[in-house]
Structures are given as structure tokens and as C-alpha cells.
Design a protein around this motif. Structure first.
Motif, PDB file in Angstrom:
ATOM      1  N   GLU A  75      39.021  47.399  49.952  1.00 18.74           N
ATOM      2  CA  GLU A  75      40.221  46.663  49.531  1.00 18.74           C
ATOM      3  C   GLU A  75      41.461  47.187  50.252  1.00 18.74           C
ATOM      4  O   GLU A  75      42.306  46.399  50.679  1.00 18.74           O
ATOM      5  N   THR A  80      41.463  45.806  53.644  1.00 20.16           N
ATOM      6  CA  THR A  80      41.856  44.400  53.630  1.00 20.16           C
ATOM      7  C   THR A  80      43.367  44.269  53.602  1.00 20.16           C
ATOM      8  O   THR A  80      43.951  43.501  54.376  1.00 20.16           O
ATOM      9  N   GLY A 140      42.598  37.767  52.314  1.00 24.54           N
ATOM     10  CA  GLY A 140      42.646  38.234  50.930  1.00 24.54           C
ATOM     11  C   GLY A 140      42.082  37.268  49.912  1.00 24.54           C
ATOM     12  O   GLY A 140      42.264  37.445  48.713  1.00 24.54           O
ATOM     13  N   SER A 172      40.236  38.823  47.137  1.00 25.94           N
ATOM     14  CA  SER A 172      40.906  39.925  46.443  1.00 25.94           C
ATOM     15  C   SER A 172      41.336  39.470  45.050  1.00 25.94           C
ATOM     16  O   SER A 172      41.168  38.313  44.683  1.00 25.94           O
TER      17      SER A 172
END
Length: 148
Positions: free
Chosen positions: A5, A8, A86, A89
Motif C-alpha cells: 500500500e 502504491t 489506487g 485501495s
């Protein structure tokens, strides 16, 4: 150790900044990865657009990237890249906002740096633009290894 993450979000900020330098370059660098399941021509078209932009940027008639439409195009490019990177996410909208805002920040910052380099240091505009291209391309290649 960075998590997936974190990578990212770093990728979103980095590719957003690249979109601020060259509107079409970030989508062109990521095109094959993000559009792998889409039409086969899209990544090629993005690369052609990025190449044309790299050439046009050095022309005397090229306007300031900090004006209305060019700045908006960079924000849209960064926002789209942010959203696509994203999308899985917790906050795809936040990812889009990060991409767009880093694109705008990089566009304004790079514009002023290039202006200073040409006016105060006497660097020819074409050379300053080529250095900017090189920086954007190197950063993009490095960032490709960060985002999955």
C-alpha cells in the motif's frame, strides 16, 4: 520495510508529478500495465501522444503549463493515474486527489525552475526542456519498479 500500500501511494504521488511535467508521459509509461486487458492500440497511442508532447514542449509557441487548459489537463492526467493505481485501495478518490494535486504542484514548480534556469542561468530553453524530459523518464522507469 515498505508495504504494498505504501508503494502504491508513493507511485501515485510520483506518477502524478510526472504527469505535471509531461501530461501524456505518465499514462504512456503505465499504459501497458494499466490497459493490459483493454484494447491493444491504447498503449501505442499513449506512447505516440507522449512523444509528440516531448517535441512540442520545446517549440517557441508552446504556452505555459501553468495556464488554464494545460494545467487542467495535467491535473486530469494525474488524477486518472491516481485513480487507476489506487482503485483497489481504501480510498480511490483520495488516490485520484493525490495524483491530481501532485501533478499541479509539479507543473507549477517545474515551470518556475525552468524559467529560472533559462533566465538567470542562461540555459537554453530546449536544453532545459530536454533535461526535464530526462528526469521525468528516469523517474518514471524507477517508479515502474515500485508499483505493482
Amino acid at each position: 520495510m515498505r508495504t504494498r500500500e505504501t508503494n502504491t501511494w508513493l507511485g501515485i504521488a510520483g506518477f502524478g508529478a510526472i504527469a505535471g511535467l509531461r501530461t501524456a508521459l505518465a499514462p504512456a509509461l503505465l499504459g501497458e500495465r494499466l490497459l493490459a486487458s483493454g484494447p491493444g492500440m491504447a498503449p501505442r497511442v499513449l506512447k505516440i501522444l507522449a512523444g509528440v508532447e516531448l517535441l512540442l514542449d520545446k517549440m517557441p509557441f508552446a504556452g505555459a503549463r501553468t495556464r488554464g487548459l494545460p494545467l487542467a489537463a495535467r491535473a486530469v492526467s494525474g488524477g486518472l493515474i491516481g485513480f487507476l493505481l489506487g482503485r483497489h485501495s481504501r480510498s480511490p478518490a483520495g488516490a485520484a486527489l493525490l495524483g491530481a494535486s501532485t501533478a499541479v504542484g509539479a507543473a507549477v514548480g517545474a515551470y518556475h525552475l525552468r524559467k529560472q534556469a533559462t533566465q538567470r542561468l542562461g540555459v537554453p530553453n530546449v536544453l532545459a526542456g530536454m533535461l526535464e524530459d530526462g528526469l521525468a523518464l528516469l523517474a518514471g522507469r524507477a517508479l515502474l519498479a515500485v508499483v505493482e
